[in-house]
Design a protein around this motif. Structure first.
Motif, PDB file in Angstrom:
ATOM      1  N   GLY A 172      -8.984  -1.826  -9.132  1.00 19.57           N
ATOM      2  CA  GLY A 172      -9.080  -0.366  -9.073  1.00 19.57           C
ATOM      3  C   GLY A 172     -10.113   0.246  -9.991  1.00 19.57           C
ATOM      4  O   GLY A 172     -10.640   1.325  -9.703  1.00 19.57           O
ATOM      5  N   THR A 194      -2.341  -2.289  -4.060  1.00 19.26           N
ATOM      6  CA  THR A 194      -3.765  -1.979  -4.008  1.00 19.26           C
ATOM      7  C   THR A 194      -4.082  -1.005  -2.885  1.00 19.26           C
ATOM      8  O   THR A 194      -3.338  -0.895  -1.911  1.00 19.26           O
ATOM      9  CB  THR A 194      -4.590  -3.270  -3.815  1.00 19.26           C
ATOM     10  OG1 THR A 194      -5.990  -2.966  -3.893  1.00 19.26           O
ATOM     11  CG2 THR A 194      -4.301  -3.920  -2.475  1.00 19.26           C
ATOM     12  N   HIS A 195      -5.223  -0.316  -3.037  1.00 20.56           N
ATOM     13  CA  HIS A 195      -5.804   0.478  -1.957  1.00 20.56           C
ATOM     14  C   HIS A 195      -7.033  -0.230  -1.386  1.00 20.56           C
ATOM     15  O   HIS A 195      -7.683   0.290  -0.479  1.00 20.56           O
ATOM     16  CB  HIS A 195      -6.227   1.853  -2.477  1.00 20.56           C
ATOM     17  CG  HIS A 195      -5.074   2.732  -2.870  1.00 20.56           C
ATOM     18  ND1 HIS A 195      -4.601   2.798  -4.161  1.00 20.56           N
ATOM     19  CD2 HIS A 195      -4.298   3.555  -2.145  1.00 20.56           C
ATOM     20  CE1 HIS A 195      -3.583   3.642  -4.206  1.00 20.56           C
ATOM     21  NE2 HIS A 195      -3.382   4.122  -3.001  1.00 20.56           N
ATOM     22  N   GLN A 201      -4.426  -2.863 -13.938  1.00 18.80           N
ATOM     23  CA  GLN A 201      -5.712  -2.263 -13.568  1.00 18.80           C
ATOM     24  C   GLN A 201      -6.671  -2.198 -14.754  1.00 18.80           C
ATOM     25  O   GLN A 201      -7.877  -2.367 -14.595  1.00 18.80           O
ATOM     26  CB  GLN A 201      -5.480  -0.860 -13.001  1.00 18.80           C
ATOM     27  CG  GLN A 201      -6.757  -0.147 -12.593  1.00 18.80           C
ATOM     28  CD  GLN A 201      -6.485   1.213 -11.959  1.00 18.80           C
ATOM     29  OE1 GLN A 201      -5.341   1.565 -11.709  1.00 18.80           O
ATOM     30  NE2 GLN A 201      -7.527   1.968 -11.703  1.00 18.80           N
ATOM     31  N   GLU A 241      -3.102  -2.757  -8.812  1.00 21.29           N
ATOM     32  CA  GLU A 241      -4.473  -2.271  -8.629  1.00 21.29           C
ATOM     33  C   GLU A 241      -5.476  -3.111  -9.445  1.00 21.29           C
ATOM     34  O   GLU A 241      -6.236  -2.587 -10.264  1.00 21.29           O
ATOM     35  CB  GLU A 241      -4.580  -0.797  -9.043  1.00 21.29           C
ATOM     36  CG  GLU A 241      -3.775   0.158  -8.179  1.00 21.29           C
ATOM     37  CD  GLU A 241      -4.376   0.375  -6.793  1.00 21.29           C
ATOM     38  OE1 GLU A 241      -5.433  -0.222  -6.504  1.00 21.29           O
ATOM     39  OE2 GLU A 241      -3.794   1.121  -6.006  1.00 21.29           O
ATOM     40  N   GLU A 285       0.842  -1.182   0.000  1.00 21.92           N
ATOM     41  CA  GLU A 285       0.000   0.000   0.000  1.00 21.92           C
ATOM     42  C   GLU A 285       0.885   1.243   0.000  1.00 21.92           C
ATOM     43  O   GLU A 285       2.084   1.165   0.241  1.00 21.92           O
ATOM     44  CB  GLU A 285      -0.905   0.028   1.239  1.00 21.92           C
ATOM     45  CG  GLU A 285      -1.846  -1.149   1.361  1.00 21.92           C
ATOM     46  CD  GLU A 285      -2.681  -1.081   2.628  1.00 21.92           C
ATOM     47  OE1 GLU A 285      -2.361  -0.253   3.505  1.00 21.92           O
ATOM     48  OE2 GLU A 285      -3.653  -1.848   2.737  1.00 21.92           O
TER      49      GLU A 285
END
Length: 223
Positions: A170, A198-199, A90, A167, A37
């Motif tokens: 995402g 990733t978030h 992504q 991501e 992260e």
């Protein structure tokens, strides 16, 4: 399996230098999957590019299994990506003028497999990502979640040592994100090893360890 030791990466910005990775160290054991992260601009993409052998302008040491990647020549790094890594992005990076089978088979065109063996492997992979029977489906007719699951099948097709995902959820809505997350959970159970940037906290929750990249170093949030 993977060891990064004292990795430093700087960029020249005008007359100044910016240190993105600062004496970074990371060890990942076999079958250990991790999340990285960090805020935008923290160096996550730089770190991934080092891990996949695209960025070599760093100091320090990078070992992947028995391979010293720190000073590997471009041909060796290209072979490393082709044979050892599966990469998930992504935005899927699929060819929208081709069907699902044609997109996945590109990942194994270099392998000495018969047409029957290729079709069998791709059929098994599509079943694995819950897209059984989609071989002839045009990519442009797929939903975002279906495209990403095709991307996962393509990444798995070569039977890589490591999956690197940037991501992967995402650009998906909640429903299609959950479809992709189901596949990642299955991969985790099957001891497929991956590194994910990733978030998404739901994605982070399925991995062995979570690291935050901050001020050029990795902090283990799982300890």
């Amino acid at each position: 399996m993977i060891a990064l030791k004292n990795i430093t990466r700087t960029y020249k910005v005008g007359q100044h230098k910016r240190c993105v990775l600062n004496d970074l160290t990371l060890e990942i054991k076999k079958h250990e999957s991790i999340v990285i992260e960090g805020r935008s601009g923290s160096g996550k993409t730089t770190l991934l590019n080092i891990l996949i052998g695209l960025d070599t302008a760093f100091t320090g040491h990078y070992q992947f299994e028995e391979m010293d990647m720190s000073h590997a020549k471009s041909a060796i790094r290209a072979k490393f990506r082709q044979e050892k890594l599966g990469i998930i992005t992504q935005h899927f990076d699929l060819l929208d003028d081709r069907n699902v089978y044609e997109n996945i088979v590109l990942a194994i065109h270099h392998q000495k497999l018969s047409a029957v063996e290729k079709r069998k492997r791709i059929s098994e992979l599509l079943d694995y990502v819950n897209l059984s029977g989609y071989e002839k489906m045009p990519v442009k007719r797929l939903s975002g979640g279906e495209m990403q699951r095709v991307g996962i099948a393509r990444a798995l097709a070569k039977r890589p040592k490591l999956i690197v995902a940037d991501e992967p959820t995402g650009s998906l809505d909640e429903q299609t994100r959950d479809e992709v997350l189901t596949v990642f959970k299955k991969m985790m159970q099957d001891k497929v090893q991956f590194i994910i940037v990733t978030h998404d906290k739901e994605v982070s929750a399925i991995c062995n360890k979570v690291y935050r990249l901050q001020e050029g170093k990795l902090k283990n949030l799982s300890s």
